[in-house]
Scaffold this active site. Sequence first.
Site, PDB file in Angstrom:
ATOM      1  N   ALA A 215      11.878   4.156  -2.277  1.00  0.00           N
ATOM      2  CA  ALA A 215      10.843   4.504  -1.296  1.00  0.00           C
ATOM      3  C   ALA A 215       9.496   4.526  -2.003  1.00  0.00           C
ATOM      4  O   ALA A 215       9.409   4.785  -3.213  1.00  0.00           O
ATOM      5  CB  ALA A 215      11.133   5.855  -0.669  1.00  0.00           C
ATOM      6  N   SER A 216       8.442   4.246  -1.237  1.00  0.00           N
ATOM      7  CA  SER A 216       7.086   4.289  -1.789  1.00  0.00           C
ATOM      8  C   SER A 216       6.140   4.834  -0.734  1.00  0.00           C
ATOM      9  O   SER A 216       6.066   4.310   0.377  1.00  0.00           O
ATOM     10  CB  SER A 216       6.633   2.888  -2.223  1.00  0.00           C
ATOM     11  N   SER A 218       2.127   7.176  -0.287  1.00  0.00           N
ATOM     12  CA  SER A 218       0.774   7.153  -0.845  1.00  0.00           C
ATOM     13  C   SER A 218       0.667   7.954  -2.136  1.00  0.00           C
ATOM     14  O   SER A 218      -0.132   7.636  -3.008  1.00  0.00           O
ATOM     15  CB  SER A 218      -0.222   7.696   0.181  1.00  0.00           C
ATOM     16  N   ILE A 219       1.476   9.004  -2.270  1.00  0.00           N
ATOM     17  CA  ILE A 219       1.372   9.890  -3.427  1.00  0.00           C
ATOM     18  C   ILE A 219       2.372   9.544  -4.519  1.00  0.00           C
ATOM     19  O   ILE A 219       2.055   9.606  -5.704  1.00  0.00           O
ATOM     20  CB  ILE A 219       1.551  11.356  -2.982  1.00  0.00           C
ATOM     21  N   ALA A 220       3.587   9.173  -4.155  1.00  0.00           N
ATOM     22  CA  ALA A 220       4.634   8.945  -5.151  1.00  0.00           C
ATOM     23  C   ALA A 220       5.572   7.841  -4.702  1.00  0.00           C
ATOM     24  O   ALA A 220       5.547   7.402  -3.550  1.00  0.00           O
ATOM     25  CB  ALA A 220       5.413  10.242  -5.381  1.00  0.00           C
ATOM     26  N   GLN A 221       6.399   7.381  -5.638  1.00  0.00           N
ATOM     27  CA  GLN A 221       7.481   6.469  -5.308  1.00  0.00           C
ATOM     28  C   GLN A 221       8.731   6.909  -6.048  1.00  0.00           C
ATOM     29  O   GLN A 221       8.666   7.609  -7.055  1.00  0.00           O
ATOM     30  CB  GLN A 221       7.125   5.025  -5.608  1.00  0.00           C
ATOM     31  N   VAL A 222       9.892   6.483  -5.516  1.00  0.00           N
ATOM     32  CA  VAL A 222      11.182   6.971  -6.007  1.00  0.00           C
ATOM     33  C   VAL A 222      12.035   5.795  -6.459  1.00  0.00           C
ATOM     34  O   VAL A 222      12.134   4.786  -5.749  1.00  0.00           O
ATOM     35  CB  VAL A 222      11.915   7.766  -4.907  1.00  0.00           C
ATOM     36  N   LYS A 237      11.300  10.621  -9.173  1.00  0.00           N
ATOM     37  CA  LYS A 237      10.120  10.647  -8.313  1.00  0.00           C
ATOM     38  C   LYS A 237       8.891  10.607  -9.220  1.00  0.00           C
ATOM     39  O   LYS A 237       8.717  11.490 -10.068  1.00  0.00           O
ATOM     40  CB  LYS A 237      10.120  11.914  -7.460  1.00  0.00           C
ATOM     41  N   ASP A 375      10.201  20.440   6.353  1.00  0.00           N
ATOM     42  CA  ASP A 375      10.113  19.033   6.764  1.00  0.00           C
ATOM     43  C   ASP A 375      11.520  18.467   6.942  1.00  0.00           C
ATOM     44  O   ASP A 375      11.920  17.525   6.248  1.00  0.00           O
ATOM     45  CB  ASP A 375       9.338  18.228   5.718  1.00  0.00           C
TER      46      ASP A 375
END
Length: 560
Positions: A215-216, A218-222, A237, A375
């Site tokens: 996943a990608s 705006s703040i991080a990608q995994v 992460k 969330d």
Amino acid sequence: MAISTFRSGRLPLVHHPQLTSKAAATCIRTKRSIVGLPKLKNGRFRPFFLASEYSQAQTQQEARDRFASRLQSSVENLPKLVEDILQTSINTGPRGALRLAQGIQAFLGVGGEWLADVSRSTNSSTGIPSELQLGLLSPVYLRKLFERMGATYIKLGQFIASAPTLFPPEYVEEFQKCFDRAPPIPFEDLKTILSQELGRPIDSVYEYVDPTPLASASIAQVHAARLKGSQDDVVIKVLKPGIEDILVADLNFVYIVARILEYLNPDFSRASLVGIVKDIRESMLEEVDFIKEARNIESFRRYLEAMGLTRQATAPRVYSHCSTRRILTMERLYGVPLTDLNTISSLVSSPENSLITALNVWFGSLLGCETFHADVHAGNLWVLRDGRIGFLDFGIVGRISPKTWAAMDVFLASIATEEYESMASALIEMGATNKDIDAKAFARDLEKIFSSMQELDTEIVVATARTSDTNATAVSANIVVDERQMNALFLDVVRVSESYGLRFPREFALLMKQLLYFDRYTRLLAPNMNMLQDQRISIVSNRRSNYRDNYRDNYRDNLR
């Protein structure tokens, strides 16, 4: 692919057993019309008790005195304002100029879209729509501008969407469409970040790192990976480079704007605009500090252990030896979202029991854990291969005091039982106000609002498809519900409450948002269950009856 739809006329959150199925179906098709509540053009209720701060019959002398007092206050506060602006500008440094250039580019891009839409509308016989007349300040174009501006403004948009007590309903609804998506950083750059953060070559820690991100945003990608030595499957992460600088620059700019607005208009000060900005800043900076997220996860895992729930639910284990403020290495959990009906049925014998477990674990965490997961959309709440419930991604959490939850507990129970006097008393207890509230009138107004909940129209959409390799049939399902109706209902409660002078904490909106998520899962996995009345679900406190009795006593005392 085959797609079927099933109409559901009942909102499980509030069950009306006195209605026959025919009557309920009739109610669904009836537009919301509640006697006694005037409406705006957009169909929402107009506040009908307006507090007036000053009498219309003020003398000219009083007006001059008030103006002189405000002028004197402005002069006294000017040096502090200038000092704040200068200090904030110094703290921002040259990165502020870069963000300004990026902001201008985003403004021109969205402005071009707006001009093209206006041009098409001028050639139409219907004329220019009202939302186009607002320009880039309209909800749609402002949301698009925020998405182009990147991480800070996307998170700000999500904050707006989750805070209906603070922002106009049109903006709350539109910013729920604010998508957090961004292209991934190149794998070579990611390897450089990992080696810098770890302080050693990545192949001394990880046996393997998948170059394609799971996943990608705006703040991080995994990324998926495997640890060296233990061979544990993990996910990493990674905070994207430069994000913290962007957040600081953007939030400093927002703070300056808020300070200027409060200076020019004291009404913003009474609404605590700067306080809201500080709350947003604290929330966003917490989300990019992975050490804090790791603490949130470990706190939740301790709660599960203390309550003996580790066989029912889990959260990913954190590997602290390869985690820092900018990278977070966690156990990789395997499972499917709560909306994947086909796979869930192959993993557990009763999807309904899995939902009950998720509800009990989450409700228990509200007071049994330092923070609660704020969330719980389907991507963050899974049924795992071993049948347990998996809670993922603790970047967004909430904190609730026992006093606030006590009021919230009674509020939820009152929805289920339709006891509007208890509901009014709970909301009065939860909301901050210096006014004397007419609890009896407030209860009547709430009853008028909640009588419309039976009219919410929902569908379960089931899609089936055969896979080309195994020829197996896959089934997925989702809930289709008019989000505007759901949001309008919640906003009606907020708006009527505000007309009585009540102001709710942000946790109220966060809790309601999670309850709406769970309500969707209930309609999908257990359509005949009322999650607020079902005896198998424990809504945190075994003291609920005592709390409810106390609120009833207080309510009766207020009427005497």
